[in-house]
Design an enzyme around this catalytic site. Sequence first.
Site, mmCIF file in Angstrom:
data_model
loop_
_atom_site.group_PDB
_atom_site.id
_atom_site.type_symbol
_atom_site.label_atom_id
_atom_site.label_comp_id
_atom_site.label_asym_id
_atom_site.label_seq_id
_atom_site.Cartn_x
_atom_site.Cartn_y
_atom_site.Cartn_z
ATOM 1 N N ASP A 288 -25.870 -6.740 5.407
ATOM 2 C CA ASP A 288 -25.481 -7.347 4.148
ATOM 3 C C ASP A 288 -25.811 -6.381 3.004
ATOM 4 O OD1 ASP A 288 -24.592 -9.947 2.835
ATOM 5 O OD2 ASP A 288 -26.471 -9.569 1.771
ATOM 6 N N GLU A 335 -21.021 -4.892 5.321
ATOM 7 C CA GLU A 335 -20.516 -5.760 4.250
ATOM 8 C C GLU A 335 -20.274 -4.843 3.058
ATOM 9 O OE1 GLU A 335 -20.444 -7.074 0.710
ATOM 10 O OE2 GLU A 335 -22.576 -7.421 1.088
ATOM 11 N N ASP A 388 -20.529 -16.957 1.101
ATOM 12 C CA ASP A 388 -20.692 -16.901 -0.352
ATOM 13 C C ASP A 388 -19.435 -17.326 -1.119
ATOM 14 O OD1 ASP A 388 -23.338 -16.082 -0.456
ATOM 15 O OD2 ASP A 388 -22.846 -13.953 -0.392
#
Length: 488
Positions: A288, A335, A388
């Site tokens: 991430d 990501e 998200d």
Amino acid sequence: MKKTGILMPVSALPSTTGVGELGRASYQWIDIMKENGVKIWQILPLNPVGYGNSPYQPYSSCAGDELYISLDLLYDAGLLDKKPDTFRENAKSVDYTAVRAFKESYLREAYEKFKAKDGQNNPAYKDFISQEWVYTYGVFRALKFANKGACWNEWKTEDKDWPNSRKPLTKDVEEEVRYQCFLQYIFFTQWMDVKKYANESGIEIMGDVPFYVGLDSVDVWSGKENFLLDTDGRPVFIAGVPPDYFSATGQRWGNPIYDWEYLKKNGYKFWVDRIGYSNKLFDIIRIDHFRAFDTFWKIPTSCPTAVDGEWIEAPGYEVIDTLNKEIPDVNLVAEDLGNLRPEVLELKDHYHLKGMRILLFSIDTNGKYARDISKDIENIIFYTGTHDNDTLMQWYKGLTVAAKRKVREFLKKQGIKSGSIKDRLLTYVLNSKAEYAIIPLADIIGLGKEGHINTPGTVGSPNWEWHMTDFKKAGEELARYKNLIINR
């Protein structure tokens, strides 16, 4: 080979205790995926959730949250006298505080039974706790309990400095340490059984590793030298991102910034240990906020927002070279979302890492016609959305009438003319040339706002609380897309 995956947090699995567990529902979910040709199960971090119940602010990079331990499996193993009661069985959201309180007495009972059965002399248990991180994490949790839950930099001086002094602990604290080690052993055992079952079913697990660690964590407490902290253990700078799509004032995450000079001198051991252990737990590791391997946003702690900060270059090539050398079988994906400088993508492509593309951000409806503005299809993972984002239906319903019409016309031009708008959008993703297509389960089911997992820049409820009551709708909807999934 093209593969289809489903994004489904463990916490959201149906259960009889108000939160997803590593018990029967995990195996049932794997069976459903296998039946419908799904090859990847993407989860969120399994680490003990910290501030705001966020899995991205965990107490440890290695430990698992005891919240996910299956009480039924403890009963089956003879570690509970009676079958556990049900609790919040049909809840549509996770009440973390209430569930922890409910499970605590059962977990304590299981620990006492474990000791009575001489489980602490079990070779597998002894091998597990011989890992350095396990005992240190146990001490961290025990001292946190002794200090009434305060962040470690507010503890008594002797507790704050224990990683350096290693002073003997009181009998009560030492017993709590042993209890925490037991919980980690049970979590690890249950999780590895789930992973084995998934792998034997032809399904890979994609785990999620946050780039940063939480301040209130064993990682920082026992490794202060790895971070830019003052003499009181408080961050000098904190992490986040500048103003973006999600927030006009940016996102001020509060995580401490790494001391990259020290990490380099130490051969990036912190990263090798962290990713190396994650490599045992997962088949694929999603990093991430990968862009911070190239440049990271450095915010002075005194700034109340993320507006004031500066981009600092990070030694990404050195770190990833080290990871590949020390962990040769590691399978990383990146990501790589947001406004990135070209060097981020060059770094990703240098190691041939898969990046991410999000449908919600790919279809532009601002012009006369809707168009797909994300042309990259090589070596990517195509998502409808992530944890998200708005759910697919939440996004679509929020469009103007004109924008909705443009989306439908766009899909028609792609040869996708029949079915509901959800069917057509999912067909577009599943028909793509992307090597991996991953869809949040909420989008498979067609949930709106109720399936939204997290809103960046906000803390607390209802973030991270989405919970399913059963698999009925999930199984039915996945079956409708089975042909598309297996024929990718």
